[in-house]
Design a protein around this motif. Structure first.
Motif, PDB file in Angstrom:
ATOM      1  N   ASN A 225      42.772  29.506  45.760  1.00 48.66           N
ATOM      2  CA  ASN A 225      44.081  29.704  46.481  1.00 48.66           C
ATOM      3  C   ASN A 225      44.646  30.081  45.083  1.00 48.66           C
ATOM      4  O   ASN A 225      45.876  30.443  45.109  1.00 48.66           O
ATOM      5  CB  ASN A 225      44.709  29.167  47.207  1.00 48.66           C
TER       6      ASN A 225
ATOM      7  N   TYR B  21      36.544  47.083  43.142  1.00 46.48           N
ATOM      8  CA  TYR B  21      37.541  46.397  42.650  1.00 46.48           C
ATOM      9  C   TYR B  21      37.658  46.508  41.276  1.00 46.48           C
ATOM     10  O   TYR B  21      38.941  46.201  40.727  1.00 46.48           O
ATOM     11  CB  TYR B  21      37.500  44.550  42.735  1.00 46.48           C
TER      12      TYR B  21
ATOM     13  N   ALA C 295      38.601  35.070  46.024  1.00 48.28           N
ATOM     14  CA  ALA C 295      39.038  36.549  46.643  1.00 48.28           C
ATOM     15  C   ALA C 295      39.459  37.630  44.986  1.00 48.28           C
ATOM     16  O   ALA C 295      39.440  36.370  44.098  1.00 48.28           O
ATOM     17  CB  ALA C 295      40.152  36.292  47.218  1.00 48.28           C
ATOM     18  N   MET C 296      39.883  38.522  45.107  1.00 50.65           N
ATOM     19  CA  MET C 296      40.057  39.344  43.849  1.00 50.65           C
ATOM     20  C   MET C 296      40.714  40.511  44.598  1.00 50.65           C
ATOM     21  O   MET C 296      41.515  41.176  45.706  1.00 50.65           O
ATOM     22  CB  MET C 296      38.804  39.814  43.741  1.00 50.65           C
ATOM     23  N   ASP C 297      41.929  40.674  43.489  1.00 53.31           N
ATOM     24  CA  ASP C 297      42.725  42.533  43.479  1.00 53.31           C
ATOM     25  C   ASP C 297      42.067  43.189  43.013  1.00 53.31           C
ATOM     26  O   ASP C 297      40.996  42.866  41.702  1.00 53.31           O
ATOM     27  CB  ASP C 297      44.215  42.027  43.059  1.00 53.31           C
ATOM     28  N   PRO C 298      42.503  44.715  43.293  1.00 51.60           N
ATOM     29  CA  PRO C 298      41.718  45.353  41.767  1.00 51.60           C
ATOM     30  C   PRO C 298      41.877  44.858  39.943  1.00 51.60           C
ATOM     31  O   PRO C 298      42.706  44.315  40.133  1.00 51.60           O
ATOM     32  CB  PRO C 298      42.772  46.961  42.266  1.00 51.60           C
ATOM     33  N   SER C 299      41.173  45.991  40.124  1.00 49.90           N
ATOM     34  CA  SER C 299      41.630  45.806  38.759  1.00 49.90           C
ATOM     35  C   SER C 299      42.581  46.298  37.489  1.00 49.90           C
ATOM     36  O   SER C 299      42.496  47.439  38.472  1.00 49.90           O
ATOM     37  CB  SER C 299      40.254  45.575  37.056  1.00 49.90           C
ATOM     38  N   TYR C 300      43.071  45.898  36.461  1.00 49.32           N
ATOM     39  CA  TYR C 300      43.576  46.920  35.865  1.00 49.32           C
ATOM     40  C   TYR C 300      43.758  47.192  34.227  1.00 49.32           C
ATOM     41  O   TYR C 300      43.437  46.135  33.862  1.00 49.32           O
ATOM     42  CB  TYR C 300      44.717  46.927  36.117  1.00 49.32           C
TER      43      TYR C 300
ATOM     44  N   TYR D 220      41.114  34.846  42.272  1.00 51.75           N
ATOM     45  CA  TYR D 220      41.945  33.698  43.280  1.00 51.75           C
ATOM     46  C   TYR D 220      40.691  32.983  43.723  1.00 51.75           C
ATOM     47  O   TYR D 220      39.946  33.256  44.402  1.00 51.75           O
ATOM     48  CB  TYR D 220      42.292  33.466  44.550  1.00 51.75           C
TER      49      TYR D 220
ATOM     50  N   GLN E  96      45.705  32.195  41.652  1.00 56.14           N
ATOM     51  CA  GLN E  96      45.546  33.024  40.407  1.00 56.14           C
ATOM     52  C   GLN E  96      45.419  32.436  39.159  1.00 56.14           C
ATOM     53  O   GLN E  96      45.509  32.299  38.251  1.00 56.14           O
ATOM     54  CB  GLN E  96      46.575  34.370  40.411  1.00 56.14           C
TER      55      GLN E  96
ATOM     56  N   PRO F 135      42.660  40.199  38.594  1.00 59.09           N
ATOM     57  CA  PRO F 135      42.942  39.105  38.631  1.00 59.09           C
ATOM     58  C   PRO F 135      41.869  38.464  40.021  1.00 59.09           C
ATOM     59  O   PRO F 135      41.383  38.910  40.498  1.00 59.09           O
ATOM     60  CB  PRO F 135      43.997  39.632  39.625  1.00 59.09           C
TER      61      PRO F 135
ATOM     62  N   LYS G  62      43.005  34.676  35.512  1.00 59.09           N
ATOM     63  CA  LYS G  62      42.831  36.850  35.318  1.00 59.09           C
ATOM     64  C   LYS G  62      41.532  36.154  34.406  1.00 59.09           C
ATOM     65  O   LYS G  62      41.418  35.715  33.237  1.00 59.09           O
ATOM     66  CB  LYS G  62      44.328  37.363  34.978  1.00 59.09           C
TER      67      LYS G  62
END
Length: 171
Positions: free
Chosen positions: A154, A16, A44-49, A151, A156, A149, A158
């Motif tokens: 539930n 991630y 939970a996580m989303d990919p970093s940017y 969670y 979000q 990002p 950052k």
């Protein structure tokens, strides 16, 4: 798939979070493990940017200076950061205010304290500045801000990281 099945945060994070900076990678791992231990064990996580500029609604942060310059922040829209404040302080907050931000800042201070302590054993000198918070603004840097990002319950939030670069906050 083995990394996912392991349940080991350190094995899953590289899937991630993309950074070649070892100190940033260690700090992110420490922050995620601390969130899991103290705030929510089912994140939970989303990919970093990476970004040059990051517009935020609520941002709590702390700078660390010394042999490295490190900014660690937690940002969220609306009342999303309350999940951290309430879990960490063990009290309920109605909205984002001085008291809820204070709890989030203390949480960040704990993460940075653990990180600074760990780095000191490796001979790295750091000084933690007082944490602070901002409502509505933009963080800009000449280099990049790493945004992760996450969670939490539930909602979000950052994780915001800057390494060895000046960050200008316009509020």
């Amino acid at each position: 798939m083995e990394n996912f099945k392991s349940g080991d945060v350190d094995r899953m994070l590289p899937l991630y979070v993309k950074t070649s900076n070892k100190i940033a990678s260690d700090l992110i791992g420490l922050a995620i493990r601390t969130i899991i231990r103290l705030i929510d064990s089912e994140i939970a996580m989303d990919p970093s940017y990476e970004v040059d500029s990051y517009e935020f609604e609520n941002l709590a942060l702390q700078n660390v200076e010394g042999q490295h310059s490190i900014l660690l922040g937690l940002a969220g829209e609306g009342d999303n950061l309350l999940e951290i404040a309430e879990s960490f302080a063990k009290e309920e907050f109605e909205h984002m205010d001085l008291f809820s931000f204070d709890a989030i800042c203390e949480f960040i201070n704990c993460i940075n304290g653990l990180n600074a302590s760990s780095l000191s054993y490796k001979g790295v000198w750091l000084d933690m500045l007082p944490p602070t918070y901002y409502q509505s603004g933009v963080a800009e840097t000449q280099d990049k801000l790493l945004i992760i990002p996450i969670y939490i319950k539930n909602k979000q939030v950052k994780l915001v990281i800057a390494m060895n670069t000046e960050v200008n906050l316009k509020v």
